[in-house]
Design a protein around this motif. Structure first.
Motif, PDB file in Angstrom:
ATOM      1  N   ARG A 170      -8.378 -21.176 -13.484  1.00 35.78           N
ATOM      2  CA  ARG A 170      -9.288 -20.266 -13.252  1.00 35.78           C
ATOM      3  C   ARG A 170     -10.233 -20.572 -12.215  1.00 35.78           C
ATOM      4  O   ARG A 170     -10.777 -19.878 -11.059  1.00 35.78           O
ATOM      5  N   THR A 171     -10.749 -21.947 -12.357  1.00 34.42           N
ATOM      6  CA  THR A 171     -11.910 -22.316 -11.433  1.00 34.42           C
ATOM      7  C   THR A 171     -11.287 -22.580 -10.115  1.00 34.42           C
ATOM      8  O   THR A 171     -12.003 -22.068  -8.775  1.00 34.42           O
ATOM      9  N   GLN A 172     -10.183 -23.018  -9.767  1.00 37.68           N
ATOM     10  CA  GLN A 172      -9.497 -22.938  -8.467  1.00 37.68           C
ATOM     11  C   GLN A 172      -9.525 -21.530  -7.872  1.00 37.68           C
ATOM     12  O   GLN A 172      -9.871 -21.334  -6.693  1.00 37.68           O
ATOM     13  N   LEU A 173      -9.077 -20.680  -8.529  1.00 35.22           N
ATOM     14  CA  LEU A 173      -8.927 -19.223  -7.800  1.00 35.22           C
ATOM     15  C   LEU A 173     -10.106 -18.577  -7.643  1.00 35.22           C
ATOM     16  O   LEU A 173     -10.461 -18.071  -6.620  1.00 35.22           O
ATOM     17  N   LEU A 174     -11.204 -18.840  -8.341  1.00 34.01           N
ATOM     18  CA  LEU A 174     -12.440 -18.190  -8.207  1.00 34.01           C
ATOM     19  C   LEU A 174     -13.166 -19.106  -7.092  1.00 34.01           C
ATOM     20  O   LEU A 174     -13.907 -18.151  -6.309  1.00 34.01           O
ATOM     21  N   VAL A 175     -13.081 -20.295  -6.940  1.00 34.94           N
ATOM     22  CA  VAL A 175     -13.648 -21.107  -5.810  1.00 34.94           C
ATOM     23  C   VAL A 175     -12.972 -20.462  -4.516  1.00 34.94           C
ATOM     24  O   VAL A 175     -13.845 -20.149  -3.331  1.00 34.94           O
ATOM     25  N   LYS A 176     -11.634 -20.075  -4.476  1.00 35.52           N
ATOM     26  CA  LYS A 176     -10.988 -19.674  -3.382  1.00 35.52           C
ATOM     27  C   LYS A 176     -11.615 -18.276  -2.993  1.00 35.52           C
ATOM     28  O   LYS A 176     -11.954 -17.955  -1.834  1.00 35.52           O
ATOM     29  N   SER A 177     -11.706 -17.603  -3.959  1.00 36.46           N
ATOM     30  CA  SER A 177     -12.108 -15.915  -3.648  1.00 36.46           C
ATOM     31  C   SER A 177     -13.624 -16.109  -3.205  1.00 36.46           C
ATOM     32  O   SER A 177     -13.945 -15.397  -2.301  1.00 36.46           O
ATOM     33  N   LEU A 178     -14.285 -17.083  -3.728  1.00 37.37           N
ATOM     34  CA  LEU A 178     -15.711 -17.080  -3.424  1.00 37.37           C
ATOM     35  C   LEU A 178     -16.090 -17.657  -2.038  1.00 37.37           C
ATOM     36  O   LEU A 178     -16.816 -17.040  -1.218  1.00 37.37           O
ATOM     37  N   GLY A 179     -15.187 -18.437  -1.401  1.00 39.37           N
ATOM     38  CA  GLY A 179     -15.467 -18.523   0.013  1.00 39.37           C
ATOM     39  C   GLY A 179     -15.132 -17.715   0.909  1.00 39.37           C
ATOM     40  O   GLY A 179     -16.141 -17.569   1.965  1.00 39.37           O
ATOM     41  N   SER A 180     -14.229 -16.603   0.474  1.00 37.11           N
ATOM     42  CA  SER A 180     -14.000 -15.569   1.664  1.00 37.11           C
ATOM     43  C   SER A 180     -15.316 -14.457   1.456  1.00 37.11           C
ATOM     44  O   SER A 180     -15.649 -13.884   2.574  1.00 37.11           O
ATOM     45  N   GLU A 181     -15.776 -14.475   0.225  1.00 38.32           N
ATOM     46  CA  GLU A 181     -16.971 -13.586   0.067  1.00 38.32           C
ATOM     47  C   GLU A 181     -18.084 -14.003   0.532  1.00 38.32           C
ATOM     48  O   GLU A 181     -18.911 -13.173   1.137  1.00 38.32           O
ATOM     49  N   LEU A 182     -18.244 -15.340   0.584  1.00 39.33           N
ATOM     50  CA  LEU A 182     -19.552 -15.998   1.333  1.00 39.33           C
ATOM     51  C   LEU A 182     -19.761 -15.742   2.547  1.00 39.33           C
ATOM     52  O   LEU A 182     -20.388 -15.511   3.296  1.00 39.33           O
ATOM     53  N   ARG A 183     -18.324 -15.686   3.447  1.00 39.71           N
ATOM     54  CA  ARG A 183     -18.196 -15.690   4.907  1.00 39.71           C
ATOM     55  C   ARG A 183     -18.625 -14.241   5.146  1.00 39.71           C
ATOM     56  O   ARG A 183     -19.522 -13.874   6.199  1.00 39.71           O
ATOM     57  N   ARG A 184     -18.236 -13.481   4.399  1.00 36.57           N
ATOM     58  CA  ARG A 184     -18.429 -11.978   4.603  1.00 36.57           C
ATOM     59  C   ARG A 184     -20.089 -11.628   4.503  1.00 36.57           C
ATOM     60  O   ARG A 184     -20.501 -10.995   5.440  1.00 36.57           O
ATOM     61  N   PHE A 185     -20.495 -12.246   3.464  1.00 37.41           N
ATOM     62  CA  PHE A 185     -21.973 -11.936   3.170  1.00 37.41           C
ATOM     63  C   PHE A 185     -22.977 -12.411   4.404  1.00 37.41           C
ATOM     64  O   PHE A 185     -23.814 -11.682   4.801  1.00 37.41           O
ATOM     65  N   VAL A 186     -22.501 -13.816   4.758  1.00 42.30           N
ATOM     66  CA  VAL A 186     -23.549 -14.308   5.812  1.00 42.30           C
ATOM     67  C   VAL A 186     -23.433 -13.474   7.119  1.00 42.30           C
ATOM     68  O   VAL A 186     -24.194 -13.294   7.881  1.00 42.30           O
ATOM     69  N   ALA A 187     -22.278 -12.897   7.419  1.00 46.25           N
ATOM     70  CA  ALA A 187     -21.935 -11.830   8.811  1.00 46.25           C
ATOM     71  C   ALA A 187     -22.544 -10.654   8.507  1.00 46.25           C
ATOM     72  O   ALA A 187     -22.609  -9.800   9.276  1.00 46.25           O
ATOM     73  N   GLY A 188     -22.844 -10.358   7.356  1.00 47.10           N
ATOM     74  CA  GLY A 188     -23.566  -8.928   7.066  1.00 47.10           C
ATOM     75  C   GLY A 188     -24.775  -8.614   7.513  1.00 47.10           C
ATOM     76  O   GLY A 188     -25.563  -9.646   8.069  1.00 47.10           O
ATOM     77  N   ILE A 189     -25.182  -7.449   7.780  1.00 43.14           N
ATOM     78  CA  ILE A 189     -26.576  -7.050   8.294  1.00 43.14           C
ATOM     79  C   ILE A 189     -27.550  -7.028   7.094  1.00 43.14           C
ATOM     80  O   ILE A 189     -27.225  -6.360   6.040  1.00 43.14           O
ATOM     81  N   LYS A 190     -28.579  -7.575   7.163  1.00 42.00           N
ATOM     82  CA  LYS A 190     -29.708  -7.644   6.403  1.00 42.00           C
ATOM     83  C   LYS A 190     -30.356  -6.057   6.137  1.00 42.00           C
ATOM     84  O   LYS A 190     -30.960  -5.735   7.423  1.00 42.00           O
ATOM     85  N   PRO A 191     -30.507  -5.582   5.113  1.00 43.95           N
ATOM     86  CA  PRO A 191     -31.161  -4.390   5.044  1.00 43.95           C
ATOM     87  C   PRO A 191     -32.625  -4.056   5.368  1.00 43.95           C
ATOM     88  O   PRO A 191     -32.882  -2.858   5.521  1.00 43.95           O
ATOM     89  N   TRP A 192     -33.094  -5.254   5.259  1.00 44.37           N
ATOM     90  CA  TRP A 192     -34.604  -5.012   5.485  1.00 44.37           C
ATOM     91  C   TRP A 192     -34.970  -5.293   6.684  1.00 44.37           C
ATOM     92  O   TRP A 192     -36.335  -5.261   7.418  1.00 44.37           O
ATOM     93  N   ARG A 193     -34.111  -5.589   7.767  1.00 38.63           N
ATOM     94  CA  ARG A 193     -34.416  -5.862   9.088  1.00 38.63           C
ATOM     95  C   ARG A 193     -34.584  -4.598  10.102  1.00 38.63           C
ATOM     96  O   ARG A 193     -33.621  -3.674   9.778  1.00 38.63           O
TER      97      ARG A 193
END
Length: 507
Positions: free
Chosen positions: A484-507
């Motif tokens: 379970r930990t391996q699967l979650l770490v893999k999913s986390l990586g792609s979500e983190l990349r998407r988050f960093v590229a997102g537009i911050k709503p307070w700007r």
């Protein structure tokens, strides 16, 4: 119309004598009288849903009064409610005294359908005190709350009533009420009561504890200062905490403890978020005390997550595994112990005193004297929100760069950082642009959920070692957790990349 301002406190019957002989009251002659009150509502409880209490009161067998109250009890036992009251006769409702037109029309619309729902019968002993230029009535109420027999055959039931009300009869400072309460609470176990007598009557009539209460939506508005926003948020956290007290103490449902713990987590996050505009002494006094309380509730939540999120899917996948049966039995026993312990924490005098002291401090909290902090507290709430959210985002982005080589400890730091960002976004939602906020908050929620599940795997490993200290018979569960930990770490990586590229709503 008048505004009723009172502090409601629960008192153990065993300590009534200590209150009556307390030095604060020793030279004051009290008044004593009996009050019989019947509360009315429609069969569908329309008044309750609107937060309205309607009662007919008989005082000492002679005087009849009709009272309409609007609004719930507040956090820390403090209630500030609209109230209309006038003499009447038995069974007579005259709503012309209600100056709120919408409310008056609402009551008149349902007039013909009103029926008695429950009653209270108690003796009130009242002392009048002059404190710092304010006039306070201290009322000790002892008696019963009674439901009424209904057509489906249910018999009436009752529960004892023993509470103290401190009402601000004259004056404007709420502080005098809390000062008096804390002076009494130093010698007597007084607990701030979140439920009014009317609310307690409805709960008794329902025959069941209220459902677990989740976080209340932020009530901050643009015109608030940062300090005022903190006060609003902190009070909402106290309401959530106190609304789950009874369930955590008396009910066999871990969700009450979980929601109480969530309330404290949100409060501690608010401390951290608003710390630049809060006096250091205020933060240093209360933040550690709330952390200690949260730790007292946390063990029960850990066991609940282990049983429902880790063990349950394993049992579904391997229904015949004998070791899982043993884990379930041991885990449920530990869960029951932790649940009982968590409920006990909320009955301690120290918890009651913390609620009182913190509520009092909240109504007095002012911007700090430090010049740099004063500059921040002078910002508009929107500008303050932008600065604090940006700082949290930058901290997260620094941690995200390490994601590929993160160990368990650093991943835990990332989880905490996302949790703080999530709470901050919820706190500031009313002052942020809504178009961008939804997508951003969704991304944060997904990542927080993944990080939470990863943390659950770590906690599950720790709890299994407690159940099997020598490591026997746990290869299946540990293998499951590792996968379970391996699967979650893999999913986390792609979500983190998407988050960093997102537009911050307070700007």
């Amino acid at each position: 119309m008048s505004t009723e301002v009172e502090l409601k406190l629960r008192l153990p019957p065993s300590q009534v004598r200590r209150l009556q002989t307390h030095p604060v009251l020793s030279e004051i002659s009290p008044q004593k009288y009996r009050l019989l009150n019947t509360y009315y509502d429609t069969p569908e409880l329309d008044l309750r849903r609107r937060g309205i209490a309607l009662r007919l009161r008989r005082k000492d067998q002679a005087v009849w009064l009709m009272t309409v109250k609007g609004g719930d009890s507040g956090a820390g036992g403090l209630a500030q409610r609209s109230e209309w009251e006038a003499p009447t006769q038995p069974g007579v409702f005259d709503f012309t005294i209600v100056t709120d037109q919408d409310l008056r029309e609402f009551l008149e619309l349902h007039h013909s359908r009103l029926q008695a729902v429950f009653s209270t019968d108690f003796t009130r002993t009242a002392w009048t005190l002059n404190r710092a230029g304010a006039l306070i009535e201290l009322a000790l109420d002892r008696g019963k709350i009674n439901t009424l027999a209904v057509g489906d055959g249910r018999a009436s039931v009752s529960e004892p009533l023993c509470e103290v009300e401190l009402e601000l009869v004259k004056g404007e400072s709420l502080g005098v009420l809390f000062d008096l309460a804390m002076e009494l609470a130093a010698d007597i176990h007084l607990h701030p009561e979140i439920l009014s007598k009317a609310e307690r009557g409805y709960v008794l009539a329902d025959g069941a504890c209220a459902e677990p209460v989740k976080a209340i939506a932020s009530q901050v508005i643009k015109s608030m200062s940062p300090v005022e926003a903190f006060r609003s948020i902190a009070l909402s956290c106290l309401v959530q905490l106190q609304r789950n007290e009874a369930g955590a103490i008396f009910e066999n449902n871990p969700e009450y403890v979980h929601q109480a713990r969530m309330a404290i987590r949100r409060l501690r996050s608010a401390f951290n978020l608003f710390s630049p505009v809060l006096a250091p002494a205020f933060v240093e006094d209360f933040s550690p005390r709330w952390r200690e309380l949260a730790e007292g509730l946390g063990i029960a939540s850990d066991w609940d997550v282990f049983l429902t999120q880790t063990l349950a899917p394993l049992e579904e996948a391997f229904p015949e595994d004998a070791d899982l049966v043993v884990l379930r039995a041991k885990g449920e026993m530990r869960m029951a112990q932790a649940q009982a312990s968590a409920g006990t924490v909320l009955t301690h005098k120290a918890y009651s005193q913390l609620l009182l002291a913190f509520s009092a401090a909240l109504f007095r909290v002012e911007p700090p004297t430090n010049e740099a902090r004063n500059k921040l507290s002078g910002l508009s709430l929107r500008k303050f929100a932008r600065r604090r959210l940006q700082k949290r985002a930058e901290m997260i982005e620094g941690l995200v760069r390490e994601h590929g080589k993160m160990n368990t400890e650093r991943r835990h730091e990332l989880r905490i950082a996302f949790k703080k960002l999530h709470y901050a976004l919820e706190f500031f939602t009313p002052v942020l642009p809504r178009k961008r906020l939804t997508a951003y908050l969704t991304s944060v929620t997904v990542i927080q959920d993944l990080l939470g599940k990863l943390n659950d795997q770590v906690a599950a490993s720790r709890l299994i070692k407690e159940l099997h200290p020598k490591g026997e018979r746990d290869s299946l569960t540990q293998g499951w957790i590792a996968g379970r930990t391996q699967l979650l770490v893999k999913s986390l990586g792609s979500e983190l990349r998407r988050f960093v590229a997102g537009i911050k709503p307070w700007r």
